[in-house]
Design an enzyme around this catalytic site. Structure first.
Site, PDB file in Angstrom:
ATOM      1  CG  LEU A  69      -1.854  -1.207   1.341  1.00  0.00           C
ATOM      2  CD1 LEU A  69      -2.758  -1.045   2.568  1.00  0.00           C
ATOM      3  CD2 LEU A  69      -2.691  -1.414   0.086  1.00  0.00           C
TER       4      LEU A  69
ATOM      5  CG  HIS B 218      -3.086   1.199  -2.427  1.00  0.00           C
ATOM      6  ND1 HIS B 218      -1.734   0.982  -2.520  1.00  0.00           N
ATOM      7  CD2 HIS B 218      -3.645   0.500  -3.436  1.00  0.00           C
ATOM      8  CE1 HIS B 218      -1.478   0.182  -3.533  1.00  0.00           C
ATOM      9  NE2 HIS B 218      -2.614  -0.123  -4.114  1.00  0.00           N
TER      10      HIS B 218
ATOM     11  CD  GLN C 176      -4.807  -8.484 -11.124  1.00  0.00           C
ATOM     12  OE1 GLN C 176      -5.792  -8.729 -10.441  1.00  0.00           O
ATOM     13  NE2 GLN C 176      -4.360  -7.247 -11.275  1.00  0.00           N
TER      14      GLN C 176
ATOM     15  N   GLY D  86      -8.532   3.458  -8.446  1.00  0.00           N
ATOM     16  CA  GLY D  86      -7.710   4.602  -8.813  1.00  0.00           C
ATOM     17  C   GLY D  86      -7.776   4.895 -10.308  1.00  0.00           C
ATOM     18  CD  GLN D  87      -7.519  10.047 -13.684  1.00  0.00           C
ATOM     19  OE1 GLN D  87      -7.932  10.905 -12.908  1.00  0.00           O
ATOM     20  NE2 GLN D  87      -6.662  10.316 -14.666  1.00  0.00           N
TER      21      GLN D  87
ATOM     22  CG  ASP E 297      -4.302   0.582 -12.320  1.00  0.00           C
ATOM     23  OD1 ASP E 297      -3.389   0.211 -13.060  1.00  0.00           O
ATOM     24  OD2 ASP E 297      -4.158   0.747 -11.090  1.00  0.00           O
TER      25      ASP E 297
HETATM   26  O1  PAF Z   1      -5.620  -2.544  -9.147  1.00  0.00           O
HETATM   27  C1  PAF Z   1      -5.275  -3.557  -8.512  1.00  0.00           C
HETATM   28  O2  PAF Z   1      -4.510  -3.495  -7.571  1.00  0.00           O
HETATM   29  C2  PAF Z   1      -5.830  -4.906  -8.916  1.00  0.00           C
HETATM   30  O3  PAF Z   1      -5.960  -5.013 -10.289  1.00  0.00           O
HETATM   31  C3  PAF Z   1      -7.147  -5.273  -8.212  1.00  0.00           C
HETATM   32  C4  PAF Z   1      -8.274  -4.308  -8.587  1.00  0.00           C
HETATM   33  C5  PAF Z   1      -6.958  -5.246  -6.714  1.00  0.00           C
HETATM   34  C6  PAF Z   1      -7.600  -6.675  -8.617  1.00  0.00           C
HETATM   35  O4  PAF Z   1      -6.653  -7.630  -8.255  1.00  0.00           O
END
Ligand code: PAF
Length: 291
Positions: free
Chosen positions: A44, A48, A72, A158-159, A161
């Site tokens: 974090l 965050h 992912q 967050g913007q 991403d």
């Molecule tokens: O943005 C992130 O940290 C990740 O893609 C998320 C949304 C926590 C999903 O794993």
């Protein structure tokens, strides 16, 4: 109804590693208790904590998930070395007034026979979706599952991403998930560098050079504010700033519409100027909204 009273910051934070444990706590809250949710992969940083702060303004309880989601990451990506400073994350959550941290074990979260996935078609064809095949399927699957467990009234993303946030917004709309999506502005260092858990991989020299991303984006946004609408001109401003910072590689520089995330030749409505580039081995992304 008035604004909920957020819990005082000194309260202890609950930590749950099992879905059942979290659910028992969630089911014990008053039926009208509002839960705000910030999903994270941990490590974090103030970006965050801004999500947490926004959540605390509007909800009685704020829940943070800490889960490095294997679904992912591509095979050549940084899943195994992704930073996992869990105790520090818990400390930051406690200080920020988070009510509960949900940090499941991957083996419980995805049992061996797990085979259900979630995908938002179309919006993942460009930008990160094109460079990281399967990435957004992994994000959508984990986030929908987290929504089902956490049961938030509002969720905070967050913007930085932006593609992720817009894809998840569409998922929530398309599948009638009963919550409000909030997109929170990017938090930056004084140099302009967007905060990211991956910034810890950068050498001091790479970190200095990577400030070209935000510099280029801001220069292009100024040109847009003066009336420039040609995507080629705007991406050109950004490209020349970035190229002069000697990135290892530019992955993409695109001006896309916010509605469908498709590249446009002339920007006519709300748009995003987005970039992904490698400094050393670290892939960084950043964007500005043009609207
Ligand atoms: O943005 C992130 O940290 C990740 O893609 C998320 C949304 C926590 C999903 O794993």
């Amino acid at each position: 109804m008035g604004r909920p009273t957020p819990r005082p910051r000194s309260d202890a934070v609950e930590i749950f590693t099992s879905i059942e444990g979290y659910r028992a706590w969630r089911n014990g809250l008053a039926p009208d208790a509002t839960v705000g949710f910030a999903p994270t992969m941990g490590a974090l940083h103030p970006g965050h904590l801004r999500l947490v702060a926004e959540s605390r303004k509007a909800n009685a309880f704020t829940v943070v998930s800490v889960f490095v989601n294997p679904l992912q990451f591509g095979p050549a990506e940084d899943f195994s070395r992704y930073p996992r400073p869990f105790d520090e994350d818990v400390r930051l959550c406690r200080e920020a007034g988070v009510a509960a941290v949900f940090a499941p074990e991957a083996a419980d979260f995805y049992p061996p026979d797990f085979s259900s996935y979630c995908e938002v078609e179309g919006l993942d064809e460009f930008l990160d979706g094109a460079s990281r095949p399967g990435h957004f399927r992994g994000v959508c699957t984990v986030v929908l599952k987290l929504f089902n467990i956490v049961k938030p009234r509002r969720a905070y993303f967050g913007q930085k991403d932006i593609q992720q946030a817009l894809i998840l917004k569409k998922l929530v709309r398309d599948l009638s998930v009963d919550l409000e999506m909030q997109i929170v502005p990017t938090v930056r260092e004084a140099t302009g560098l967007a905060l990211s858990s991956r910034n810890v991989y950068l050498t001091p020299d790479e970190k200095t050079r990577a400030t070209a991303l935000s510099r280029g984006l801001f220069l292009a946004r100024e040109a847009w504010a003066r009336g420039e609408r040609s995507a080629r001109a705007l991406t050109g401003i950004l490209r020349s700033e970035i190229e002069s910072s000697r990135p290892a590689r530019i992955d993409y520089i695109e001006a896309v519409s916010q509605a469908d995330l498709r590249p446009a030749e002339t920007l006519s409505g709300p748009s995003v100027l987005a970039v992904a580039a490698f400094y050393g081995k670290t892939r960084l992304i950043d964007n500005v909204l043009l609207d």
